[in-house]
Scaffold this active site. Structure first.
Site, PDB file in Angstrom:
ATOM      1  N   GLU A  22      -0.936   3.419   1.041  1.00  0.00           N
ATOM      2  CA  GLU A  22       0.367   2.439   2.563  1.00  0.00           C
ATOM      3  C   GLU A  22      -0.206   3.674   3.297  1.00  0.00           C
ATOM      4  O   GLU A  22      -0.722   4.865   3.678  1.00  0.00           O
ATOM      5  CB  GLU A  22       1.814   3.113   2.040  1.00  0.00           C
ATOM      6  CG  GLU A  22       2.335   1.957   3.197  1.00  0.00           C
ATOM      7  CD  GLU A  22       3.486   2.029   2.609  1.00  0.00           C
ATOM      8  OE1 GLU A  22       3.954   2.766   1.218  1.00  0.00           O
ATOM      9  OE2 GLU A  22       4.762   1.049   3.522  1.00  0.00           O
TER      10      GLU A  22
ATOM     11  N   HIS B 216       1.950   4.566  -5.109  1.00  0.00           N
ATOM     12  CA  HIS B 216       1.673   4.670  -3.653  1.00  0.00           C
ATOM     13  C   HIS B 216       2.363   5.734  -3.218  1.00  0.00           C
ATOM     14  O   HIS B 216       2.737   6.700  -3.494  1.00  0.00           O
ATOM     15  CB  HIS B 216       1.400   3.037  -2.613  1.00  0.00           C
ATOM     16  CG  HIS B 216       2.380   3.678  -2.741  1.00  0.00           C
ATOM     17  ND1 HIS B 216       4.078   2.485  -2.550  1.00  0.00           N
ATOM     18  CD2 HIS B 216       3.005   3.617  -1.604  1.00  0.00           C
ATOM     19  CE1 HIS B 216       4.596   2.315  -2.352  1.00  0.00           C
ATOM     20  NE2 HIS B 216       4.787   2.857  -1.349  1.00  0.00           N
TER      21      HIS B 216
ATOM     22  N   HIS C 131       5.269   9.603   2.512  1.00  0.00           N
ATOM     23  CA  HIS C 131       6.284   9.289   1.701  1.00  0.00           C
ATOM     24  C   HIS C 131       5.525   9.181   0.137  1.00  0.00           C
ATOM     25  O   HIS C 131       4.522   8.700   0.227  1.00  0.00           O
ATOM     26  CB  HIS C 131       7.630   8.675   1.209  1.00  0.00           C
ATOM     27  CG  HIS C 131       7.144   6.830   1.284  1.00  0.00           C
ATOM     28  ND1 HIS C 131       6.650   5.900   2.680  1.00  0.00           N
ATOM     29  CD2 HIS C 131       6.450   5.812   0.619  1.00  0.00           C
ATOM     30  CE1 HIS C 131       6.386   5.309   2.722  1.00  0.00           C
ATOM     31  NE2 HIS C 131       6.358   5.129   0.969  1.00  0.00           N
TER      32      HIS C 131
HETATM   33  C1  LIG Z   1       8.832  -1.167   1.409  1.00  0.00           C
HETATM   34  C2  LIG Z   1       7.139  -0.626   1.727  1.00  0.00           C
HETATM   35  C3  LIG Z   1       7.735   0.149   2.610  1.00  0.00           C
HETATM   36  O1  LIG Z   1       7.987   1.728   2.129  1.00  0.00           O
HETATM   37  O2  LIG Z   1       7.125   0.138   3.250  1.00  0.00           O
HETATM   38  C4  LIG Z   1       6.281  -0.308  -0.322  1.00  0.00           C
HETATM   39  O3  LIG Z   1       6.326   0.937  -0.279  1.00  0.00           O
HETATM   40  S1  LIG Z   1       6.427  -1.706  -0.629  1.00  0.00           S
HETATM   41  C5  LIG Z   1       5.641  -1.528  -2.212  1.00  0.00           C
HETATM   42  C6  LIG Z   1       5.346  -2.346  -2.736  1.00  0.00           C
HETATM   43  N1  LIG Z   1       3.897  -3.540  -1.930  1.00  0.00           N
HETATM   44  C7  LIG Z   1       2.734  -2.781  -2.596  1.00  0.00           C
HETATM   45  O4  LIG Z   1       2.102  -1.971  -3.390  1.00  0.00           O
HETATM   46  C8  LIG Z   1       1.638  -4.097  -1.701  1.00  0.00           C
HETATM   47  C9  LIG Z   1       0.291  -4.253  -2.332  1.00  0.00           C
HETATM   48  N2  LIG Z   1       0.237  -3.683  -3.796  1.00  0.00           N
HETATM   49  C10 LIG Z   1      -0.957  -5.285  -4.056  1.00  0.00           C
HETATM   50  O5  LIG Z   1      -1.370  -5.942  -3.357  1.00  0.00           O
HETATM   51  C11 LIG Z   1      -0.614  -5.201  -5.589  1.00  0.00           C
HETATM   52  O6  LIG Z   1       0.008  -4.272  -5.852  1.00  0.00           O
HETATM   53  C12 LIG Z   1      -1.708  -3.974  -5.732  1.00  0.00           C
HETATM   54  C13 LIG Z   1      -2.214  -2.703  -5.444  1.00  0.00           C
HETATM   55  C14 LIG Z   1      -3.232  -5.018  -5.667  1.00  0.00           C
HETATM   56  C15 LIG Z   1      -2.352  -4.045  -7.268  1.00  0.00           C
HETATM   57  O7  LIG Z   1      -2.207  -5.822  -7.763  1.00  0.00           O
HETATM   58  P1  LIG Z   1      -1.658  -6.418  -9.763  1.00  0.00           P
HETATM   59  O8  LIG Z   1      -1.222  -4.776 -10.180  1.00  0.00           O
HETATM   60  O9  LIG Z   1      -1.590  -7.857  -9.622  1.00  0.00           O
HETATM   61  O10 LIG Z   1      -3.140  -5.671 -10.129  1.00  0.00           O
HETATM   62  P2  LIG Z   1      -3.995  -6.207 -11.487  1.00  0.00           P
HETATM   63  O11 LIG Z   1      -3.120  -6.066 -11.850  1.00  0.00           O
HETATM   64  O12 LIG Z   1      -5.228  -6.948 -11.078  1.00  0.00           O
HETATM   65  O13 LIG Z   1      -4.943  -4.793 -10.395  1.00  0.00           O
HETATM   66  C16 LIG Z   1      -5.904  -4.384 -10.018  1.00  0.00           C
HETATM   67  C17 LIG Z   1      -5.997  -2.945 -10.473  1.00  0.00           C
HETATM   68  O14 LIG Z   1      -5.427  -2.339  -9.992  1.00  0.00           O
HETATM   69  C18 LIG Z   1      -4.855  -1.057 -10.676  1.00  0.00           C
HETATM   70  N3  LIG Z   1      -3.485  -1.239 -10.318  1.00  0.00           N
HETATM   71  C19 LIG Z   1      -2.567  -1.969  -9.680  1.00  0.00           C
HETATM   72  N4  LIG Z   1      -1.397  -1.691  -9.165  1.00  0.00           N
HETATM   73  C20 LIG Z   1      -1.925  -0.056  -8.801  1.00  0.00           C
HETATM   74  C21 LIG Z   1      -1.165   0.997  -8.846  1.00  0.00           C
HETATM   75  N5  LIG Z   1       0.147   0.839  -7.660  1.00  0.00           N
HETATM   76  N6  LIG Z   1      -2.011   2.661  -8.634  1.00  0.00           N
HETATM   77  C22 LIG Z   1      -2.671   2.425  -8.711  1.00  0.00           C
HETATM   78  N7  LIG Z   1      -3.923   0.776  -9.283  1.00  0.00           N
HETATM   79  C23 LIG Z   1      -3.140  -0.172  -9.307  1.00  0.00           C
HETATM   80  C24 LIG Z   1      -4.415  -1.939 -11.963  1.00  0.00           C
HETATM   81  O15 LIG Z   1      -3.768  -1.349 -12.973  1.00  0.00           O
HETATM   82  C25 LIG Z   1      -6.009  -2.669 -11.509  1.00  0.00           C
HETATM   83  O16 LIG Z   1      -6.653  -2.072 -12.735  1.00  0.00           O
HETATM   84  P3  LIG Z   1      -7.136  -2.237 -14.075  1.00  0.00           P
HETATM   85  O17 LIG Z   1      -8.161  -3.176 -13.633  1.00  0.00           O
HETATM   86  O18 LIG Z   1      -8.507  -0.696 -14.059  1.00  0.00           O
HETATM   87  O19 LIG Z   1      -6.356  -2.223 -15.154  1.00  0.00           O
HETATM   88 CO   LIG Z   2       5.980   2.401   0.531  1.00  0.00          CO
END
Ligand SMILES: C[C@@H](C(=O)O)C(=O)SCCNC(=O)CCNC(=O)[C@H](O)C(C)(C)COP(=O)(O)OP(=O)(O)OC[C@H]1O[C@@H](n2cnc3c(N)ncnc32)[C@H](O)[C@@H]1OP(=O)(O)O
Ligand SMILES: [Co+2]
Length: 134
Positions: A130, A79, A7
């Site tokens: 993912e 993502h 996805h």
């Molecule tokens: C239900 C399940 C499923 O399908 O089965 C799902 O999908 S659940 C979908 C939701 N779950 C997840 O996303 C889990 C994994 N995600 C995470 O752990 C987090 O979202 C992070 C990716 C670590 C980002 O966390 P957070 O926004 O708090 O951190 P941050 O503001 O310090 O971001 C660090 C840097 O990464 C960038 N950044 C943040 N999210 C981003 C994304 N989605 N795509 C690209 N870049 C991204 C920020 O702009 C920043 O860049 P700069 O430093 O350059 O400004």
């Molecule tokens: Co997902």
């Protein structure tokens, strides 16, 4: 190692409006919203002939998508999810090559009832990945 595209996820500021737009304006098959408390999101899956779109909206206080929506208030691609046969083997290979696996590093059960892991976007050209074991 990676297989099919499972996805593409889009973070949206209004889940109901986005779902209606995909159903009515784009004419897609839209499923009902699903709360995923372990992931801090509510998801709506849209079924396309060759893949799925996952609309994402924050759920609870510490949603991992809140920061992204704060930075992108009109929403954006959040993502992409690739399928793998063996998620632990994939994780270990990626870690050995220096990629950061997010969270505890242990797979969680994703929206399809299957194990998932996330890889840091800064290690993959700015794209959050993912992995889902199918
Ligand atoms: C239900 C399940 C499923 O399908 O089965 C799902 O999908 S659940 C979908 C939701 N779950 C997840 O996303 C889990 C994994 N995600 C995470 O752990 C987090 O979202 C992070 C990716 C670590 C980002 O966390 P957070 O926004 O708090 O951190 P941050 O503001 O310090 O971001 C660090 C840097 O990464 C960038 N950044 C943040 N999210 C981003 C994304 N989605 N795509 C690209 N870049 C991204 C920020 O702009 C920043 O860049 P700069 O430093 O350059 O400004
Ligand atoms: Co997902």
């Amino acid at each position: 190692m990676i297989g099919r595209l499972n996805h593409v996820a889009i973070a949206v500021p209004d889940l109901e409006a986005a779902s209606a737009q995909y159903a009515n304006t784009l004419g897609a098959k839209v499923n009902p919203p699903q709360d995923e408390p372990d992931h801090g999101v509510t998801v709506v899956f849209i079924e396309l002939p060759n893949t799925k779109i996952e609309l994402l909206y924050p759920l609870g206080e510490n949603s991992p998508i809140q920061g992204f929506l704060d930075k992108n208030p009109s929403g954006g691609i959040h993502h992409i999810c690739y399928e793998v046969d063996d998620i632990l083997a994939a994780r270990d290979k990626l870690k050995s090559e220096g990629a950061r696996v997010l969270g505890t590093g242990e797979p969680k059960i994703g929206a399809h009832g299957k194990p998932v892991l996330f890889l840091h976007p800064k290690d993959f050209n700015g794209c959050l990945i993912e992995l889902e074991q199918v």
